[in-house]
Design an enzyme around this catalytic site. Structure first.
Site, PDB file in Angstrom:
ATOM      1  N   HIS A 111      -3.422 -22.429  84.471  1.00 31.46           N
ATOM      2  CA  HIS A 111      -3.261 -21.344  83.516  1.00 31.46           C
ATOM      3  C   HIS A 111      -3.684 -21.818  82.127  1.00 31.46           C
ATOM      4  O   HIS A 111      -3.936 -22.991  81.897  1.00 31.46           O
ATOM      5  CB  HIS A 111      -1.791 -20.904  83.432  1.00 31.46           C
ATOM      6  N   GLU A 202      -0.461 -25.553  82.676  1.00 30.67           N
ATOM      7  CA  GLU A 202      -0.974 -24.853  81.489  1.00 30.67           C
ATOM      8  C   GLU A 202      -1.836 -25.855  80.735  1.00 30.67           C
ATOM      9  O   GLU A 202      -1.353 -26.897  80.292  1.00 30.67           O
ATOM     10  CB  GLU A 202       0.189 -24.374  80.625  1.00 30.67           C
TER      11      GLU A 202
END
Length: 368
Positions: A111, A202
């Protein structure tokens, strides 16, 4: 957006290393099955603009956030919901079906919007799993280890304070629920129903990095991606055989002190895999019509040798009903593997696993 680029670069690096006979690539690819899905949300990718923080692209064509669209064990406990697969988005159903075609052991979804390695649970029933403000899995020590492997092999993630609008994250890692509760996420689904330990990575403060930044971002993540994949060889693997020496499907392989919502079971070839840190563990193996087998084993650190410890469990038949399947508190734990293109005896997608028990890792990118 960045995850898609990184995974394409990873494919190129793996192939280049193997072609050039580099030791690291030969060891990794000869002992590991790696599946890569560069984009799970192509609709979102097409819609995404280049704004750093408020980029479009979270939703698919139907306006659904795919990383809120998986069955949720905790929501099922509260609402008595079934999996209801036919009501889910096509992309979600495709991933769920994919998870049934292979015994995935370790996975990650990539992400953007922060720089941190997040691990399960993302959700909670506000009960047995909570420890402070974190929602803790029975394999929390393994998840913390996996997250630190990524953050400490990343160029800067371990600093934990790289983005102005997120963090700070100690060691560059976080429990998902502690960060913010999330219902219907993929990492919880993979762990509960597919027996696959997954992290959410992330990887950039900016959700749509500028093209000129991509080479540096690849170098920031290259070592971490390879180190993380290597962790699929953590712990123990093998087969469970019945009294006649036949590998058995759906035998429960339980580690004492690690009662999972859905018990870890053998696949259609009698194979089991458990990611565990080095140490001494007691295993309970259960299969109908056979005595409960209890064995205590000392497990070394396998990733350095690109091979988890190998151990087979041999069961003995009994005339009494001594098998009791662990209760399944989630809505459904009936998650049978379906090999591609054939019956349970078809082995076309499992070539090379008969002796080596090659472990499987999955990397996929979500627009988030």
């Amino acid at each position: 957006v960045l995850g898609r680029v990184l995974l394409l670069q990873l494919i190129g690096e793996l192939v280049r290393g193997y072609r050039d006979n580099e030791t690291w690539s030969l060891q990794l690819l000869n002992g590991t099955r790696i599946h890569i899905l560069p984009t799970m949300n192509p609709d979102g990718f097409d819609e995404a603009d280049t704004h750093c923080l408020f980029s479009q692209g979270r939703f698919n064509y139907n306006g659904v956030d795919l990383n809120r669209g998986f069955p949720d064990a905790f929501a099922g406990l509260r609402k008595l919901q079934e999996l209801n697969e036919e009501q889910r988005e096509a992309e979600v159903r495709a991933v769920m079906d994919w998870l049934r075609t292979e015994t995935f052991v370790l996975s990650a979804n990539l992400h953007g919007g922060a720089v941190v390695a997040s691990y399960p649970y993302d959700n909670s029933n506000r009960g047995f799993d909570l420890m402070g403000v974190a929602s803790i899995t029975p394999d929390d020590d393994v998840f913390v280890h996996l997250a630190k492997v990524y953050s400490y092999n990343h160029a800067s993630m371990k600093q934990g304070n790289l983005c102005e609008d997120s963090g700070p994250f100690r060691d560059g890692i976080t429990n998902g629920y502690h960060w913010y509760p999330l219902e219907g996420g993929m990492q919880d689904y993979n762990y509960v129903w597919a027996q696959c330990l997954e992290l959410t990575l992330e990887l950039s403060c900016c959700k749509f990095p500028h093209q000129k930044e991509l080479p540096a971002l690849w170098m920031d993540n290259k070592k971490a991606l390879l180190a993380y994949i290597q962790q699929v060889h953590l712990g123990i693997k093998g087969q469970v055989f019945d009294s006649s020496g036949t590998p058995v499907q759906k035998a429960v392989v339980e580690v004492e002190g690690r009662r999972n919502m859905c018990p870890f079971r053998t696949n259609q070839y009698g194979e089991y895999y458990r990611l565990l840190l080095p140490g001494i563990y007691t295993f309970r193996v259960m299969y109908p019509g056979h005595e409960v087998l209890t064995e205590t084993l000392s497990i070394p650190y396998g990733p350095d040798q690109y091979s988890a410890m190998k151990h087979n469990f041999m069961l003995r038949r009994t005339t009494s009903a001594t098998f009791h399947s662990p209760a399944d508190p989630s809505s459904s734990c009936n998650y049978t593997l379906h090999p591609k293109g054939g019956s349970a005896t078809t082995r076309s997608t499992w070539s090379g696993l008969t002796v080596g028990f090659g472990l499987v890792t999955l990397l996929q990118s979500l627009i988030e």
